[in-house]
Scaffold this active site. Sequence first.
Site, PDB file in Angstrom:
ATOM      1  N   ASP A  57     134.248  91.961 -40.340  1.00  0.00           N
ATOM      2  CA  ASP A  57     133.920  93.391 -40.266  1.00  0.00           C
ATOM      3  C   ASP A  57     135.161  94.256 -40.447  1.00  0.00           C
ATOM      4  OD1 ASP A  57     131.291  92.767 -39.970  1.00  0.00           O
ATOM      5  OD2 ASP A  57     131.181  93.207 -37.830  1.00  0.00           O
TER       6      ASP A  57
ATOM      7  N   GLY B 281     121.130  93.167 -36.441  1.00  0.00           N
ATOM      8  CA  GLY B 281     121.256  91.708 -36.405  1.00  0.00           C
ATOM      9  C   GLY B 281     121.600  91.199 -35.015  1.00  0.00           C
TER      10      GLY B 281
END
EC number: 2.5.1.19
Length: 428
Positions: free
Chosen positions: A314, A97
């Site tokens: 994350d 990404g």
Amino acid sequence: MQESLTLQPIARVDGTINLPGSKSVSNRALLLAALAKGTTTLTNLLDSDDVRHMLNALNALGVHYSLSDDRTRCEIQGQGGPFNTLVELELFLGNAGTAMRPLAAALCLGTNNVVLTGEPRMKERPIGHLVDALRQGGADVTYLEQENYPPLHLKGGFTGGNVTVDGSVSSQFLTALLMAAPLAPGNTAIDIKGELVSKPYIDITLHLMKTFGVEVENQNYQRFVIQGGQQYQSPGHYLVEGDASSASYFLAAAAIKGGTVKVTGIGRNSVQGDIRFADVLEKMGAHITWGDDFISCTRGELNAIDMDMNHIPDAAMTIATTALFAKGTTTLRNIYNWRVKETDRLAAMATELRKVGATVEEGHDFITVTPPAQLQFADIGTYNDHRMAMCFSLVALSDTPVTILDPKCTAKTFPNYFAQLARISHSA
């Protein structure tokens, strides 16, 4: 036969980990160095799949660079402006990404004829909000398969103007627009629709743009104004910080079974929001020490927490498995964007936590984790997601071994993770 790795119970962790470079910083720095005027030397660059995809793409776009043998030092000759491809190109970006989104925006500058594609999972990761914003600025973008998802055909055309981008799914859409906008001929004003997720990642982007000589007017993260017709200037040298998301596994291990673990390459002045992970461990009961170039964690009695994790999506995954060792029920909130990452991380995390015996409630944008009295042995599916593999390695900090399926998936950000974990691990 799927590869697997069984980790035997770890009695104690102790030691120092020199962190690999940050993925978020590495790929942003590579792209800006390629677009900048002058030659840039990047040091402590991350050597991982995502970074290789970015490097391969830049090479195909005509950018000249040289890499050291260990691929952590890169000298890039900047192009001094947007890419202009003379022939039609197809760039394969895996599941990166951090390469797909910024390159999609950058290739809407200049005159181009480029297709961006990737692995099957990349074709399930939404990009429509970015494309909508690029089109508002004049870009010529076509979906080649499914509307709102890669692969994309990009032909340039972005000139600036007033654009609106939805901030609620991924901060990478805004990052991509911000990095491209200074090179557009006209000024760009970007208005944010909805709540902007993962704000600290925008701070990384703004910090790097400033390092390469471009200032952005940030109106309280609701509106960003960028002057057009600018040029990025090489800073000459740039040291990539250690990866704060990667640090989370070692700090958590120390909180659970320290000893003390010290991670170097990040510290109190880090540009990465994921260093705030250490504050969460502290809140749970671990002992944290901050330095300019290190964070260290020492074991403490861990208690459950109930927190909004939008600012560290994350690293928050690491808290979900750390919760297996905390007293009480842990709740992680405002993490919808886990669902649009390498895999649907909310569903994957819930499934695998239940395998080791936890009681889990999976909500639309939250998860609750209650640990069992005794963890159960399980084969952990990793869903081709590096963070699933690393998070569940923490299960071995119990009296129970754990088997990680497809352990090599950590190559996306941390190829030698399990070797590094072994270095600080001591068996009974």
